[in-house]
Enzyme design. Structure first.
Site, mmCIF file in Angstrom:
data_model
loop_
_atom_site.group_PDB
_atom_site.id
_atom_site.type_symbol
_atom_site.label_atom_id
_atom_site.label_comp_id
_atom_site.label_asym_id
_atom_site.label_seq_id
_atom_site.Cartn_x
_atom_site.Cartn_y
_atom_site.Cartn_z
ATOM 1 C CG HIS A 125 -4.112 2.079 4.551
ATOM 2 N ND1 HIS A 125 -4.838 3.154 4.073
ATOM 3 C CD2 HIS A 125 -3.846 1.035 3.747
ATOM 4 C CE1 HIS A 125 -5.192 2.927 2.831
ATOM 5 N NE2 HIS A 125 -4.334 1.356 2.640
ATOM 6 C CG HIS A 184 -10.162 -2.812 4.320
ATOM 7 N ND1 HIS A 184 -10.980 -2.513 3.398
ATOM 8 C CD2 HIS A 184 -9.002 -2.007 4.270
ATOM 9 C CE1 HIS A 184 -10.325 -1.324 2.788
ATOM 10 N NE2 HIS A 184 -9.161 -0.900 3.381
ATOM 11 C CG ASP A 195 -4.082 -1.125 -2.677
ATOM 12 O OD1 ASP A 195 -4.425 -1.805 -3.538
ATOM 13 O OD2 ASP A 195 -4.576 -1.131 -1.641
ATOM 14 C CG ASP A 237 -2.096 -1.211 1.269
ATOM 15 O OD1 ASP A 237 -3.014 -1.188 0.978
ATOM 16 O OD2 ASP A 237 -1.397 -2.384 1.452
ATOM 17 C CE1 TYR A 261 -4.142 3.471 -1.819
ATOM 18 C CE2 TYR A 261 -1.876 2.841 -2.317
ATOM 19 C CZ TYR A 261 -3.254 2.605 -1.462
ATOM 20 O OH TYR A 261 -3.201 1.715 -0.322
#
Length: 553
Positions: free
Chosen positions: A420, A391, A259, A232, A262
């Site tokens: 995150h 999530h 990820d 991420d 973005y």
């Protein structure tokens, strides 16, 4: 903050005195441990072999220890205790409430030097490499040229500035709504020697650029290797901090858990932000392989824009050696590198029974040879175990399908992103649960993997700070901070793991664990027990050992 309770404290009655007496009994019996240790080898316990005997009390209004370790108490660093003693770790999980003044979670401006375009007409940019075969003797070198296709040749050799061999790549481009990509090159360089430094040149004339990479050691159970784990990432100043800190670790290959750019956070999923991200990571990705995993921000499904295929920008820009592992899709595949067998799964592709990914994983797990690659590592994007409100339970469907396989084949570690924040589990499983019966909660399982969430690379969505108020028993450590991890495989039996926090731009090692390999620990134990059964008094020694050390639980 936690502080030690002084020995003179007596408010808790005889409890503290009893614990001190128990410790005295343990100290007197240390000599017995050495005898037992010669007979019983270490088990497959995935925690660091450190036992905390703590007399602790909370201090109201105090600061939280920045290292997230309880202050005070007695720390015994006794690896020889591990054969028969296991701390009841679920009773002392760690949650760090350390708060820092993070940089804003906004993307770096495009004019920033982090995204600098290389000099020269049509100069190659966004250079990155990945493993190009199953066993580490090939790389795929990728780059982009903006103005025209140019040459797709890669010149390479083992002496700097001397390029004796050549490989020819392929060129493609794509459009996404109103964005048109540059010319994307992918070139397979194979037949390489193990453990060798190669130099390579791409581009032509004054705009040509030179880089290098190091091939891994030959596949071998005792081959040491250092992996970095990042997820991420995005392209904020926090992202840049993560990359700069990783460059200081000595990591040799990045395991990326999904990820990437973005770019989908921008209007029309702006492809310009795919380009800037490629330039951001080039300073690492051009010199060492990144093993790619996809995440939800890489799907780029926009039927409202007429874009109805999935993973379109990702699939054009990043390639994987999926054919080498007999996969039907570049989104799930496997590689062997040094002493590790790495399996990449796609959280956003069909995975239920009878689907292509399900069939492939079933076959790939059967192909794993722990005699050659003892470390079995799985990468995915959505975590199967997650105590964060962000999530929460999104990985439950995949857990229900694949967890029993992970336990059966004794997977060592499962890395994920998506959330995150950072979290590490103990070895637990929930494979006995079903809708109508069975245990409803994860239970300790020595055959299960450790689940680690590293979705804290630094993206613009910010940190997931809302963990559940009560930390579940399966959760060993959790913290909402940006950072990255490293996994250092020492040999077939041991690996050192570190999670490193980005602390206001500084590199701060925070969570660290010594892993025992799932396969070799158990096999060594069985062989050693069989070998030493001839020793008299073995059973009584073990019984005495177990009698003494429950006080540590």
């Amino acid at each position: 903050m936690w502080q030690s309770l002084p020995p003179s404290h007596t408010n808790s009655g005889d409890k503290w005195a009893n614990k001190r007496n128990n410790f005295a009994q343990i100290s007197k019996s240390i000599h017995l441990l050495f005898i037992v240790y010669r007979i019983v080898p270490p088990p497959d316990i995935s925690s660091s072999y450190i036992f905390f005997l703590r007399y602790l009390k909370p201090v109201e209004g105090g600061d939280v220890d920045r290292s997230c370790r309880p202050a005070g108490g007695l720390v015994l660093s006794l690896p020889f205790l591990s054969p028969l003693v296991r701390a009841r770790r679920s009773k002392s999980p760690t949650i760090c409430s350390f708060t820092r003044s993070e940089w804003p979670s906004t993307d770096i401006p495009l004019e920033n030097e982090a995204f600098v375009v290389p000099e020269g007409y049509n100069a190659p940019q966004q250079v990155h490499i990945t493993q190009g075969d199953y066993d580490g003797r090939a790389v795929i070198i990728s780059w982009v040229t903006e103005s025209e296709p140019g040459t797709s040749e890669v010149w390479y050799g083992t002496v700097e500035h001397e390029f004796e061999q050549k490989a020819e790549g392929k060129i493609a481009n794509y459009t996404f709504y109103n964005y048109k990509s540059g010319y994307i090159h992918h070139c397979l360089v194979d037949g390489l020697e193990y453990n060798t430094k190669y130099y390579y040149r791409i581009g032509a004339g004054a705009a040509a650029r030179e880089f290098w990479f190091q091939t891994p050691p030959e596949v071998d159970p005792d081959a040491p290797y250092i992996f970095g784990i990042i997820g991420d990432l995005g392209q904020t100043f926090n992202s840049l901090s993560t990359l700069e800190h990783y460059m200081q670790t000595g990591g040799q290959t990045v395991l990326f858990v999904g990820d990437l750019s973005y770019a989908d956070r921008y209007e029309y999923n702006d492809g310009v932000r795919w380009d800037s991200w490629g330039r951001l990571i080039e300073k690492i990705a051009a010199y060492q392989p990144w093993i790619w995993t996809t995440g939800n921000h890489d799907i780029d499904f926009r039927p409202d824009l007429g874009e109805v295929s999935t993973f379109k920008p990702y699939m054009h820009r990043f390639t994987t050696p999926y054919v080498a592992s007999k996969s039907s899709s570049p989104l799930w595949y496997a590689v062997r590198r040094a002493s590790a067998h790495i399996i990449v799964l796609s959280s956003y592709s069909p995975f239920v029974k009878y689907t292509p990914q399900w069939h492939w994983l079933r076959g790939e797990l059967k192909r794993v040879n722990r005699e050659k690659t003892p470390w079995l590592i799985v990468l995915m994007h959505v975590p199967l175990y997650n105590s964060n409100e962000a999530h929460y339970m999104e990985g439950e469907a995949m857990r229900a399908v694949f967890e029993s396989w992970f336990v059966h084949y004794k997977v060592d570690i499962v890395f994920a992103g998506h959330v995150h924040a950072y979290e590490r589990s103990y070895r637990v499983s929930n494979i006995n649960y079903n809708i109508t019966s069975g245990n409803h909660y994860p239970v300790p399982d020595k055959s299960a993997p450790v689940y680690i969430t590293v979705g804290d690379g630094g993206n613009q969505e910010g940190l997931a700070v809302r963990f559940s108020k009560l930390q579940p028993d399966y959760s060993a450590y959790r913290e909402a901070s940006y950072g990255h991890s490293t996994l250092e495989l020492k040999n077939r039996t041991h690996a050192l793991y570190h999670w490193n926090r980005n602390d206001d731009g500084k590199h701060v090692p925070t969570d660290h664990v010594t892993f025992h390999n799932q396969y070799w620990a158990s096999n060594t134990r069985r062989r050693s027990l069989k070998k030493h059964r001839k020793f008299p008094g073995h059973a009584s020694l073990i019984a005495k050992y177990e009698e003494l050390f429950p006080v540590l639980a």
